[in-house]
Write a protein that holds these residues in place. Sequence first.
Motif, PDB file in Angstrom:
ATOM      1  N   GLN A   1       0.661  -7.897  -6.469  1.00  0.00           N
ATOM      2  CA  GLN A   1       1.359  -7.280  -5.337  1.00  0.00           C
ATOM      3  C   GLN A   1       0.399  -6.845  -4.227  1.00  0.00           C
ATOM      4  OE1 GLN A   1       4.751  -7.267  -5.168  1.00  0.00           O
ATOM      5  NE2 GLN A   1       4.483  -8.495  -7.012  1.00  0.00           N
TER       6      GLN A   1
ATOM      7  N   GLN B   1       2.418   1.767  -3.380  1.00  0.00           N
ATOM      8  CA  GLN B   1       1.442   2.249  -4.364  1.00  0.00           C
ATOM      9  C   GLN B   1       1.069   3.713  -4.096  1.00  0.00           C
ATOM     10  OE1 GLN B   1       0.572   0.825  -7.061  1.00  0.00           O
ATOM     11  NE2 GLN B   1      -1.290   1.859  -7.746  1.00  0.00           N
ATOM     12  N   THR B   2       1.052   4.100  -2.812  1.00  0.00           N
ATOM     13  CA  THR B   2       0.757   5.490  -2.450  1.00  0.00           C
ATOM     14  C   THR B   2       1.712   6.436  -3.187  1.00  0.00           C
ATOM     15  OG1 THR B   2       0.058   4.735  -0.263  1.00  0.00           O
ATOM     16  CG2 THR B   2       0.576   7.083  -0.483  1.00  0.00           C
TER      17      THR B   2
ATOM     18  N   ASN C   1      -1.665   5.740   4.012  1.00  0.00           N
ATOM     19  CA  ASN C   1      -2.032   6.083   2.633  1.00  0.00           C
ATOM     20  C   ASN C   1      -2.766   7.415   2.540  1.00  0.00           C
ATOM     21  OD1 ASN C   1      -4.655   5.771   0.624  1.00  0.00           O
ATOM     22  ND2 ASN C   1      -2.685   5.452  -0.364  1.00  0.00           N
TER      23      ASN C   1
ATOM     24  N   LEU D   1       0.833  -1.201   0.000  1.00  0.00           N
ATOM     25  CA  LEU D   1       0.000   0.000   0.000  1.00  0.00           C
ATOM     26  C   LEU D   1       0.872   1.257   0.000  1.00  0.00           C
ATOM     27  CD1 LEU D   1      -2.789   1.377   0.290  1.00  0.00           C
ATOM     28  CD2 LEU D   1      -2.530   1.158   2.763  1.00  0.00           C
TER      29      LEU D   1
ATOM     30  N   PRO E   1      -1.815  -7.517  -1.046  1.00  0.00           N
ATOM     31  CA  PRO E   1      -2.066  -8.520  -0.006  1.00  0.00           C
ATOM     32  C   PRO E   1      -3.581  -8.681   0.197  1.00  0.00           C
ATOM     33  CG  PRO E   1      -0.835  -6.597   0.849  1.00  0.00           C
ATOM     34  CD  PRO E   1      -1.364  -6.237  -0.486  1.00  0.00           C
TER      35      PRO E   1
ATOM     36  N   LEU F   1      -5.895  -5.213   0.458  1.00  0.00           N
ATOM     37  CA  LEU F   1      -5.373  -4.035   1.180  1.00  0.00           C
ATOM     38  C   LEU F   1      -4.515  -3.197   0.233  1.00  0.00           C
ATOM     39  CD1 LEU F   1      -4.903  -2.274   3.515  1.00  0.00           C
ATOM     40  CD2 LEU F   1      -3.546  -4.021   4.609  1.00  0.00           C
ATOM     41  N   GLN F   2      -5.212  -2.353  -0.510  1.00  0.00           N
ATOM     42  CA  GLN F   2      -4.525  -1.516  -1.488  1.00  0.00           C
ATOM     43  C   GLN F   2      -5.378  -0.295  -1.784  1.00  0.00           C
ATOM     44  OE1 GLN F   2      -2.096  -0.054  -2.640  1.00  0.00           O
ATOM     45  NE2 GLN F   2      -0.971  -1.838  -3.425  1.00  0.00           N
ATOM     46  N   THR F   3      -4.763   0.731  -2.358  1.00  0.00           N
ATOM     47  CA  THR F   3      -5.509   1.911  -2.772  1.00  0.00           C
ATOM     48  C   THR F   3      -5.782   1.812  -4.279  1.00  0.00           C
ATOM     49  OG1 THR F   3      -5.434   4.313  -3.027  1.00  0.00           O
ATOM     50  CG2 THR F   3      -3.300   3.199  -2.902  1.00  0.00           C
ATOM     51  N   PHE F   4      -7.052   1.892  -4.622  1.00  0.00           N
ATOM     52  CA  PHE F   4      -7.441   1.753  -6.029  1.00  0.00           C
ATOM     53  C   PHE F   4      -8.061   3.057  -6.522  1.00  0.00           C
ATOM     54  CE2 PHE F   4      -7.837  -2.514  -4.144  1.00  0.00           C
ATOM     55  CZ  PHE F   4      -7.017  -3.245  -4.987  1.00  0.00           C
ATOM     56  N   SER F   5      -7.544   3.574  -7.615  1.00  0.00           N
ATOM     57  CA  SER F   5      -8.149   4.751  -8.230  1.00  0.00           C
ATOM     58  C   SER F   5      -8.440   4.421  -9.686  1.00  0.00           C
ATOM     59  CB  SER F   5      -7.198   5.950  -8.193  1.00  0.00           C
ATOM     60  OG  SER F   5      -6.953   6.349  -6.883  1.00  0.00           O
TER      61      SER F   5
ATOM     62  N   HIS G   1      -7.284  -1.393   8.545  1.00  0.00           N
ATOM     63  CA  HIS G   1      -7.931  -0.338   7.773  1.00  0.00           C
ATOM     64  C   HIS G   1      -7.605   1.030   8.369  1.00  0.00           C
ATOM     65  CE1 HIS G   1     -11.501   1.923   6.079  1.00  0.00           C
ATOM     66  NE2 HIS G   1     -10.965   1.382   5.009  1.00  0.00           N
TER      67      HIS G   1
ATOM     68  N   ALA H   1      -4.126   1.889   7.544  1.00  0.00           N
ATOM     69  CA  ALA H   1      -4.046   2.234   6.121  1.00  0.00           C
ATOM     70  C   ALA H   1      -4.438   3.685   5.874  1.00  0.00           C
ATOM     71  CB  ALA H   1      -4.926   1.293   5.297  1.00  0.00           C
TER      72      ALA H   1
ATOM     73  N   VAL I   1      -2.618  -0.883 -11.081  1.00  0.00           N
ATOM     74  CA  VAL I   1      -2.173  -1.629  -9.903  1.00  0.00           C
ATOM     75  C   VAL I   1      -1.779  -3.035 -10.348  1.00  0.00           C
ATOM     76  CG1 VAL I   1      -2.890  -2.682  -7.719  1.00  0.00           C
ATOM     77  CG2 VAL I   1      -3.656  -0.381  -8.286  1.00  0.00           C
TER      78      VAL I   1
END
Lengths: 253, 253
Positions: B123, A199-200, B169, A196, B125, B110-114, B162, B165, B119
């Motif tokens: 990678q 990626q940020t 993030n 994360l 998790p 657990l990632q930031t998606f835009s 969360h 995060a 992405v």
Amino acid sequence: MKIVIIGAGNVATHLAVAIKKSGQNILQIISKKIENSKKLAQKIGCDFADNISEINKNADLYIISVSDNQITKIASHKNLKNKFVVHTAGSISQEVLSNNSNKYGVFYPLQTFSKNVFVDFSQVPICIEANNTRNFQILENLAVKLGCESYAVNSEQRAKLHLSAVFVNNFTNYMFAVGNDILEKNNLPFEILRPLIRQTVAKIESTKPADVQTGPAIRGDTETIKKHLQQLSQMPDYKEIYELISNKISSDS
Amino acid sequence: MKIVIIGAGNVATHLAVAIKKSGQNILQIISKKIENSKKLAQKIGCDFADNISEINKNADLYIISVSDNQITKIASHKNLKNKFVVHTAGSISQEVLSNNSNKYGVFYPLQTFSKNVFVDFSQVPICIEANNTRNFQILENLAVKLGCESYAVNSEQRAKLHLSAVFVNNFTNYMFAVGNDILEKNNLPFEILRPLIRQTVAKIESTKPADVQTGPAIRGDTETIKKHLQQLSQMPDYKEIYELISNKISSDS
């Protein structure tokens, strides 16, 4: 080019190693803590001293890389009279060097340096300022020899850069520390958050940060914010930060 | 494995594309905004609908990837009665799925998606929870097929993840946005800060963030802090953040 470096802290050390590697001639390291100047001088292979009264007067350039509050005093020393003197500080004006010399400038590497953490110096942007064009060019050439991008940045701009750097580096690192602390207290490995974090940063390589803001605050997701604040009830410091930054993000949205 | 995805937002889209790529059979996309479900379905090559009353009942797994406040309602629909249902949310307990089904779990990437930001899903998790071991293994296998690391994370831990995060993030990105804004207002390019940002993250790849904290606050450099606050006098929001976080960093040091 013959160079003397005054200082043996994080910036001085990384800079000295890079200058040496680039083939310049470092004559001497000076640090009031003799064990520090000795250690760095041995790494470089040059002389060292603990006092400016013993400074080598034959250098073409004197780089003062010490705590902000020591710069003016050091620059005023009679042994630096009319020597080409630069400092490496983000938030100190170049004019503090003007009282004792007619050749001065700033060579500010905009990077975070820690002991034992590798930095590829060729990736460090150098912010340059000088009292005239000739001296500017000498500093620009030094940056080229180090393999660095350089930018012409005056004292006022440099102060803004330094301020911005506090937000994007110091405060960001603190956010990482908070995240890590919350996980440690709950027996969760920080590893889970690393992708994360990567990626940020990857996200803003080509996008304006404000355009990729995500999370409950920008979504106006008050339910989640309420849950998070409840979870932080035993961590009042983090709760205060969470509330303040969420409010700022919300009011920007 | 036959899968129906309910939702067509950022998470649903990235997840659907990754699942399709892994060779699983996505039967249908459902989103109440028909243009969204159609768009994602066309990308995947599957059916679509705008209402759960039209859901395909032959799937092995139903992934609910919608706003937090819609999950419970959707999961309670009679068409999902005793279906294998998971949600993808960080701060929603898996128990909200238990009223209507005996097979349920959580599949939280657990990632930031835009939108429009790439992405590498392998990678990401995946935090997995399920109501029994068999269902856990099915979800774990799905993560393996996506090429992802997976972690067994219960609802309470997931809530902490969360929360963390948000700090590493959302709040970090906001710090980048502040830095960018200060530079823009002073006609300086954000480019100069990128190497610093990259190094900020590189530094913590193998070190605890608290151990590499740098900057005026941790040094106790009150002179620099004073200068920075003066520079922020016309930016009261940023000044408030600067003061609060600097105080927290100082009090940790």
